[in-house]
Design an enzyme around this catalytic site. Sequence first.
Site, PDB file in Angstrom:
ATOM      1  N   ASN A 199      -5.418  18.098 -45.262  1.00 38.42           N
ATOM      2  CA  ASN A 199      -6.134  18.044 -44.130  1.00 38.42           C
ATOM      3  C   ASN A 199      -5.442  18.262 -42.870  1.00 38.42           C
ATOM      4  OD1 ASN A 199      -8.334  17.422 -45.686  1.00 38.42           O
ATOM      5  ND2 ASN A 199      -8.076  15.305 -45.501  1.00 38.42           N
ATOM      6  N   GLU A 203      -6.420  18.342 -35.684  1.00 35.82           N
ATOM      7  CA  GLU A 203      -7.810  17.582 -35.255  1.00 35.82           C
ATOM      8  C   GLU A 203      -7.836  16.544 -34.326  1.00 35.82           C
ATOM      9  OE1 GLU A 203     -10.072  18.368 -39.311  1.00 35.82           O
ATOM     10  OE2 GLU A 203      -8.842  16.710 -39.540  1.00 35.82           O
ATOM     11  N   GLN A 226      -6.400   0.707  -7.396  1.00 36.21           N
ATOM     12  CA  GLN A 226      -5.460   0.245  -8.508  1.00 36.21           C
ATOM     13  C   GLN A 226      -6.048   0.877  -9.945  1.00 36.21           C
ATOM     14  OE1 GLN A 226      -4.371  -4.119  -8.466  1.00 36.21           O
ATOM     15  NE2 GLN A 226      -5.302  -4.264 -10.258  1.00 36.21           N
ATOM     16  N   SER A 257      -6.134  13.558 -48.886  1.00 43.53           N
ATOM     17  CA  SER A 257      -7.254  12.575 -49.030  1.00 43.53           C
ATOM     18  C   SER A 257      -7.141  11.467 -50.011  1.00 43.53           C
ATOM     19  CB  SER A 257      -8.650  13.445 -49.257  1.00 43.53           C
ATOM     20  OG  SER A 257      -9.498  12.619 -49.712  1.00 43.53           O
ATOM     21  N   HIS A 259     -17.254  36.180 -31.203  1.00 41.67           N
ATOM     22  CA  HIS A 259     -18.437  35.479 -31.881  1.00 41.67           C
ATOM     23  C   HIS A 259     -17.982  34.791 -33.369  1.00 41.67           C
ATOM     24  CE1 HIS A 259     -20.835  37.213 -28.767  1.00 41.67           C
ATOM     25  NE2 HIS A 259     -20.124  38.148 -28.887  1.00 41.67           N
ATOM     26  N   LYS A 292      -6.875  18.147 -51.372  1.00 43.81           N
ATOM     27  CA  LYS A 292      -6.889  18.146 -49.863  1.00 43.81           C
ATOM     28  C   LYS A 292      -5.494  18.166 -49.191  1.00 43.81           C
ATOM     29  CE  LYS A 292     -10.158  17.892 -47.919  1.00 43.81           C
ATOM     30  NZ  LYS A 292     -11.440  17.840 -47.132  1.00 43.81           N
ATOM     31  N   ASN A 302       0.890  -1.252   0.078  1.00 39.66           N
ATOM     32  CA  ASN A 302       0.023  -0.102   0.118  1.00 39.66           C
ATOM     33  C   ASN A 302       0.793   1.451   0.166  1.00 39.66           C
ATOM     34  OD1 ASN A 302      -1.911  -1.921   0.202  1.00 39.66           O
ATOM     35  ND2 ASN A 302      -2.564  -1.208   2.042  1.00 39.66           N
TER      36      ASN A 302
HETATM   37  N1  ARG Z   1      -1.699  -3.261  -7.466  1.00 44.32           N
HETATM   38  C1  ARG Z   1      -2.182  -2.903  -6.257  1.00 44.32           C
HETATM   39  C2  ARG Z   1      -2.400  -1.315  -6.686  1.00 44.32           C
HETATM   40  O1  ARG Z   1      -2.038  -0.903  -7.732  1.00 44.32           O
HETATM   41  C3  ARG Z   1      -0.865  -2.565  -5.318  1.00 44.32           C
HETATM   42  C4  ARG Z   1      -1.209  -2.797  -3.927  1.00 44.32           C
HETATM   43  C5  ARG Z   1      -2.011  -3.708  -3.768  1.00 44.32           C
HETATM   44  N2  ARG Z   1      -2.397  -3.842  -2.036  1.00 44.32           N
HETATM   45  C6  ARG Z   1      -3.368  -4.728  -1.443  1.00 44.32           C
HETATM   46  N3  ARG Z   1      -3.534  -4.507  -0.355  1.00 44.32           N
HETATM   47  N4  ARG Z   1      -3.808  -5.449  -2.372  1.00 44.32           N
HETATM   48  O2  ARG Z   1      -2.933  -0.506  -6.012  1.00 44.32           O
END
Ligand code: ARG
Length: 449
Positions: free
Chosen positions: A272, A277, A309, A264, A143, A270, A97
């Site tokens: 383009n 775009e 994720q 084109s 405008h 053309k 995490n």
């Molecule tokens: N692949 C996860 C993400 O991108 C990484 C963290 C995963 N953590 C967990 N507690 N499963 O967020």
Amino acid sequence: MPNYDGYTVSIHYDRRLFRHDIAGSIAHARMLAKTKIISDEDAQKMIQGLEKIRVEIEDGSFPWDASLEDLHMNIESRLHHHIGATAGMLHTGRSRNDQIALDMRLYVKEAGHQTAEGLRGVQRALVALAEKYQDVLMPGYTHLQRAQPVLFAHHMLAYFQMLQRDVSRFRDCHHRLDVLPLGSGALAGVPYPTDREFLAKELGFASVSANSMDAVSDRDFVAEFLAAAALCMMHFSRLAEELVLWSSREFGFIRLDDAFTTGSSIMPQKRNPDFAELARGRTGRVYGNLMAMLTVLKGLPLTYNRDLQEDKEGIFDTVDTLLPTLEVFQGMLGGLTLDVDRVTSLASESYMLATDLADYLVGKGVPFRQAHGIMRELCEHCESSSTALGDLTIEEYRRFSEHFAEDVFQITAQSSVAARDNPGGTAPRRVAEELKQAKELLLEAGNGF
Ligand code: ARG
């Protein structure tokens, strides 16, 4: 029982964070050794293993395994393969995490720098164009109707200002994300005597996060980058629109270099403006990525949730859209040719001097509202009798107001722009100053924020 594991897999896109992930792991290993949580020897082994993995990924020999779900698990498992049981110590005092929160911050920081560099490139191209055609007048529009003459350089420098705001938004975003999340563990912090300041220094962060729960669940910096990118793409979309219009036969203001137009498959005449775009069109996906991220975050309880994720593909796609757009515009503006005769002649069209004529009457003591009314009648008269303002005789002028005198013929497109001599106005003197300031700014900023 079918296998549903594929649903959680992210390796096909998060692998692109490998450099950031490995840099984070190397710093973490160094910190663990420095704080004596692991031995120097073990840290060395890990670092060597991680560097080997980096080379393997770079040369394409890394055996990616989707069953290992994500980047972190792939690298950790490979580290086991290279250095054995020592690999198991790397995750001491760390969670995926805070690891992914770190990887994302490192990635967005890098993307911010690349974006600033790209924006500076486009700003330089705008300045070069402004300089090349510094004295050229063109019609300015409201405008999408010809309104008042302006300097072409003034028009170019308007975009310079927009991009300057973009740079400053990416800079703000950078400052807020320049905070190290590593060391937050899964959510509550870690029970080891870690040294987060050391980690921050190793990884180039200005400070460490103050709250572990916030640190693992925060993706504001992703949303913020996406928001800055959305505004930035909007600016390019507007510029693209003008380039499309200007390069049309109807306008005929500019010619785009062949490299930025396509023929084109059926109409041989053309040219383009596909690049402009596509930039305009791709703005949509960048907006979409911002909305997706905001929606993912909405309603998430603290702290880490797997929804997070979903922060990745959108920002990768945004960066993959934005950076090439910056390069394309730098090139496209660099290769743009202005049809000076055409824009100058349109700028001199007498209708566009109607406001100046009203201002002329103000100079003769007529209140502006009344002067505006007189000019409106005059313009209507010209329209119904198919004459131009510039073709009227003094007698005809005086039929609408006795304040008109011979000096009314001194009002020209040149005098119109020269009169707008307040800060921010289109007077050549002001635009020259604006151009000088833009050049100084670029010189000072170099390629960065
Ligand atoms: N692949 C996860 C993400 O991108 C990484 C963290 C995963 N953590 C967990 N507690 N499963 O967020």
